[in-house]
Design a protein around this motif. Sequence first.
Motif, PDB file in Angstrom:
ATOM      1  N   ILE A   1       1.858   0.822  13.317  1.00 16.27           N
ATOM      2  CA  ILE A   1       2.740   0.054  14.208  1.00 16.27           C
ATOM      3  C   ILE A   1       3.624   0.993  15.015  1.00 16.27           C
ATOM      4  O   ILE A   1       3.775   0.834  16.223  1.00 16.27           O
ATOM      5  N   ALA A   2       4.192   1.993  14.350  1.00 19.28           N
ATOM      6  CA  ALA A   2       5.078   2.946  15.021  1.00 19.28           C
ATOM      7  C   ALA A   2       4.324   3.733  16.091  1.00 19.28           C
ATOM      8  O   ALA A   2       4.827   3.926  17.204  1.00 19.28           O
ATOM      9  N   GLU A   3       3.135   4.187  15.784  1.00 19.32           N
ATOM     10  CA  GLU A   3       2.341   4.962  16.739  1.00 19.32           C
ATOM     11  C   GLU A   3       1.962   4.126  17.963  1.00 19.32           C
ATOM     12  O   GLU A   3       2.005   4.609  19.088  1.00 19.32           O
ATOM     13  N   ALA A   4       1.582   2.879  17.748  1.00 24.92           N
ATOM     14  CA  ALA A   4       1.108   2.039  18.846  1.00 24.92           C
ATOM     15  C   ALA A   4       2.232   1.507  19.728  1.00 24.92           C
ATOM     16  O   ALA A   4       2.041   1.312  20.921  1.00 24.92           O
ATOM     17  N   THR A   5       3.401   1.270  19.141  1.00 19.50           N
ATOM     18  CA  THR A   5       4.482   0.621  19.888  1.00 19.50           C
ATOM     19  C   THR A   5       5.596   1.548  20.333  1.00 19.50           C
ATOM     20  O   THR A   5       6.374   1.190  21.216  1.00 19.50           O
ATOM     21  N   GLY A   6       5.733   2.701  19.698  1.00 18.67           N
ATOM     22  CA  GLY A   6       6.838   3.590  20.004  1.00 18.67           C
ATOM     23  C   GLY A   6       8.116   3.236  19.256  1.00 18.67           C
ATOM     24  O   GLY A   6       9.152   3.859  19.453  1.00 18.67           O
ATOM     25  N   VAL A   7       8.060   2.235  18.403  1.00 15.81           N
ATOM     26  CA  VAL A   7       9.207   1.839  17.584  1.00 15.81           C
ATOM     27  C   VAL A   7       9.259   2.779  16.386  1.00 15.81           C
ATOM     28  O   VAL A   7       8.230   3.082  15.782  1.00 15.81           O
ATOM     29  N   SER A   8      10.433   3.247  16.038  1.00 20.03           N
ATOM     30  CA  SER A   8      10.547   4.200  14.923  1.00 20.03           C
ATOM     31  C   SER A   8      10.167   3.550  13.597  1.00 20.03           C
ATOM     32  O   SER A   8      10.344   2.343  13.402  1.00 20.03           O
ATOM     33  N   ARG A   9       9.636   4.364  12.688  1.00 21.03           N
ATOM     34  CA  ARG A   9       9.271   3.866  11.364  1.00 21.03           C
ATOM     35  C   ARG A   9      10.509   3.368  10.620  1.00 21.03           C
ATOM     36  O   ARG A   9      10.441   2.394   9.875  1.00 21.03           O
TER      37      ARG A   9
ATOM     38  N   GLU B   1       4.404  -8.326  18.299  1.00 24.15           N
ATOM     39  CA  GLU B   1       3.219  -8.521  19.153  1.00 24.15           C
ATOM     40  C   GLU B   1       2.039  -7.693  18.639  1.00 24.15           C
ATOM     41  O   GLU B   1       0.904  -8.170  18.588  1.00 24.15           O
ATOM     42  N   PHE B   2       2.305  -6.442  18.232  1.00 21.88           N
ATOM     43  CA  PHE B   2       1.237  -5.601  17.703  1.00 21.88           C
ATOM     44  C   PHE B   2       0.681  -6.163  16.396  1.00 21.88           C
ATOM     45  O   PHE B   2      -0.535  -6.197  16.195  1.00 21.88           O
ATOM     46  N   ILE B   3       1.551  -6.637  15.518  1.00 24.63           N
ATOM     47  CA  ILE B   3       1.109  -7.195  14.236  1.00 24.63           C
ATOM     48  C   ILE B   3       0.278  -8.457  14.445  1.00 24.63           C
ATOM     49  O   ILE B   3      -0.687  -8.702  13.722  1.00 24.63           O
ATOM     50  N   GLU B   4       0.631  -9.254  15.445  1.00 22.78           N
ATOM     51  CA  GLU B   4      -0.156 -10.459  15.734  1.00 22.78           C
ATOM     52  C   GLU B   4      -1.568 -10.102  16.183  1.00 22.78           C
ATOM     53  O   GLU B   4      -2.518 -10.804  15.866  1.00 22.78           O
ATOM     54  N   LYS B   5      -1.699  -9.003  16.934  1.00 15.55           N
ATOM     55  CA  LYS B   5      -3.018  -8.562  17.395  1.00 15.55           C
ATOM     56  C   LYS B   5      -3.784  -7.807  16.307  1.00 15.55           C
ATOM     57  O   LYS B   5      -5.005  -7.866  16.255  1.00 15.55           O
ATOM     58  N   MET B   6      -3.064  -7.077  15.447  1.00 19.72           N
ATOM     59  CA  MET B   6      -3.670  -6.240  14.405  1.00 19.72           C
ATOM     60  C   MET B   6      -3.060  -6.575  13.039  1.00 19.72           C
ATOM     61  O   MET B   6      -2.268  -5.805  12.503  1.00 19.72           O
ATOM     62  N   PRO B   7      -3.408  -7.735  12.465  1.00 21.41           N
ATOM     63  CA  PRO B   7      -2.832  -8.077  11.159  1.00 21.41           C
ATOM     64  C   PRO B   7      -3.242  -7.051  10.101  1.00 21.41           C
ATOM     65  O   PRO B   7      -4.343  -6.542  10.118  1.00 21.41           O
TER      66      PRO B   7
END
Length: 150
Positions: free
Chosen positions: A62-70, A49-55
């Motif tokens: 991505i990690a900072e914005a979503t909380g998903v680990s690198r 979802e983040f990549i779709e908004k911020m290609p």
Amino acid sequence: MKRLVGMQELNRPVTCSLCEGVVVFKGLGQFKCEECGNFEYDDYGKAREFIEKMPGANVYQIAEATGVSRKAINNMIKDGRFEITRDSKSFLVCEVCGVNIRSGRACQNCEAAYHKAYEEDLRRTNIKGGFGKAERNEDAEGHKRFRREV
């Protein structure tokens, strides 16, 4: 609880964060609550979802914005779920020959060579692959199930 080797946990939701209802997988990392209709996302869904908004975003963004680990994001790239853009200065390295790649674990040449060697190995051991007709072995156990005895 035992974990399977090589299996990655993507922090999949089990219950709704709003009403504690059961969530159902809808595809592409998205889950919908059966009770209230709220959408929940696993790590893949959040990153997608983040990549779709911020290609063109990098792994750190991505990690900072979503909380998903690198590490999880890098594993998703290695699994072929995401691809590094052509204009990026970052790249992955083929685990076989070391050439730069944009997703996966091996370059096209090494992957093709692997599959060719695998098919040759199957032919060498006379194991039939695919959906072709298998040879019948009349002495095999259970052959009577396929033949009507009179």
